[in-house]
Scaffold this active site. Sequence first.
Site, PDB file in Angstrom:
ATOM      1  N   ARG A   1       0.899  -1.315  -0.048  1.00  0.00           N
ATOM      2  CA  ARG A   1       0.141  -0.163   0.101  1.00  0.00           C
ATOM      3  C   ARG A   1       0.789   1.192  -0.183  1.00  0.00           C
ATOM      4  O   ARG A   1       0.443   2.241  -0.406  1.00  0.00           O
ATOM      5  CB  ARG A   1      -0.656   0.004   1.035  1.00  0.00           C
TER       6      ARG A   1
ATOM      7  N   TYR B   1     -15.903  14.996 -16.627  1.00  0.00           N
ATOM      8  CA  TYR B   1     -16.293  13.668 -16.479  1.00  0.00           C
ATOM      9  C   TYR B   1     -17.292  13.321 -15.596  1.00  0.00           C
ATOM     10  O   TYR B   1     -17.166  14.158 -14.034  1.00  0.00           O
ATOM     11  CB  TYR B   1     -15.208  12.634 -16.419  1.00  0.00           C
TER      12      TYR B   1
ATOM     13  N   ASP C   1      -7.096  16.503 -16.223  1.00  0.00           N
ATOM     14  CA  ASP C   1      -7.276  15.071 -16.429  1.00  0.00           C
ATOM     15  C   ASP C   1      -6.868  15.052 -17.969  1.00  0.00           C
ATOM     16  O   ASP C   1      -7.613  15.237 -18.761  1.00  0.00           O
ATOM     17  CB  ASP C   1      -8.550  14.640 -16.215  1.00  0.00           C
TER      18      ASP C   1
ATOM     19  N   LYS D   1      -7.424   3.262 -19.677  1.00  0.00           N
ATOM     20  CA  LYS D   1      -7.977   3.703 -20.998  1.00  0.00           C
ATOM     21  C   LYS D   1      -6.688   3.502 -21.864  1.00  0.00           C
ATOM     22  O   LYS D   1      -6.131   2.491 -22.098  1.00  0.00           O
ATOM     23  CB  LYS D   1      -8.325   5.074 -20.930  1.00  0.00           C
TER      24      LYS D   1
END
Length: 389
Positions: free
Chosen positions: A55, A108, A181, A206
């Site tokens: 993590r 978005y 973004d 993506k």
Amino acid sequence: MELGTRAVHVVNEPLPSGSRPLSVPLVQSSAFAFESAAELADAMAGPDGPYVYSRRGNPTVRALEQTLAGLEGGAGAIAFASGMGAVSGVLLALLRPGDRVVAQRCLYGGTHSVLADLAERYGIEVVRISGDDPAEFEAAATHPAARLLVLETIVNPTGQVPDLPGLLAAARALGVTGLVDNSLASPVLCRPLEHGADIVVHSTTKYLSGHSDVLGGVAVFADDELRRRIWPRTVELGACADPFASWLTLRGIPTLPLRMREHCANAAVLAERLADHPGVSAVHYPGLPGHPSYERARKVLDGGGGLLSFELAGGREAGRAFIERVRVARLALSLRGVETLVTHPASTSHRELDGAALEAAGIAPGLVRMSVGIEDAEDLWADVERALE
């Protein structure tokens, strides 16, 4: 070194033997052992030391972070479990109650929802702007609580390209952090840090991974001090990148420039033909002359991108009928993989927006979004033409 070469030669550390594997090793371990308690304590001091717990850091994940920082021209990066993990992690780390965020009007849907939630629960003020006029931003950001500017390189699904150089220069002058973004453009078409952004986020799901088999995200920072300030908050949030997903993304990155070339070429062919079709009332593609962002896209982007949208004369019912009639293209929610996908934004990706917000964002009821893949262009057009009939 050009970006295409850097994409092929992803960051890959040598083995203890001195040789270097051609493929980045997958280190699928949640924790790492030490010989002494002092070494373990020292390793937990920051993001770049020895690995302690995945993590907090992992060799495969770090290779991805360093690779993407290199492609974007950043000082460092933090990888996340998803694109929304990257957006949420950065927003939660940067913002405090009472802060003001200046955000592009059409974002978005997930980003829109996070900002709306922060506004409701923590008193974050969100001011919306068009993204076309730096003076509009300055009017909204000339306020002592202004902290963050949020933009997208290419707006989903209208194809708007904001004035990145003008807006980011204005943000820098006012001491406002600029977040962009860049998922729709990828570093192949645009590198927002070169235009003055402080942070660039991606959904690595993506174009970066490119094969519809990964969930991931990343934030790339122009300044390493900012990355170090945000990193502890992201560790606490727990939206860390998975090593296997990171490995798959690293496997996809070497072909990114080749794939982007085909995405852009196919999208340009379809946009031009759709614009001439009698059943289509409007086409939204920044690489198409006549699009409101066409001239700006030529200056900011190295291609028109692989996403286009179009409005059918029959409105909502015609749009929904079209996406059910295609056969080569697939009806699916995501985008930017090697296969062509279609969807209806008003009822899927932007369902969080009400009618007024959809209208303000330029999303018509019958708008169809098409993420153009790398199939043969003539096969794609035959499929689209058949569905339009």
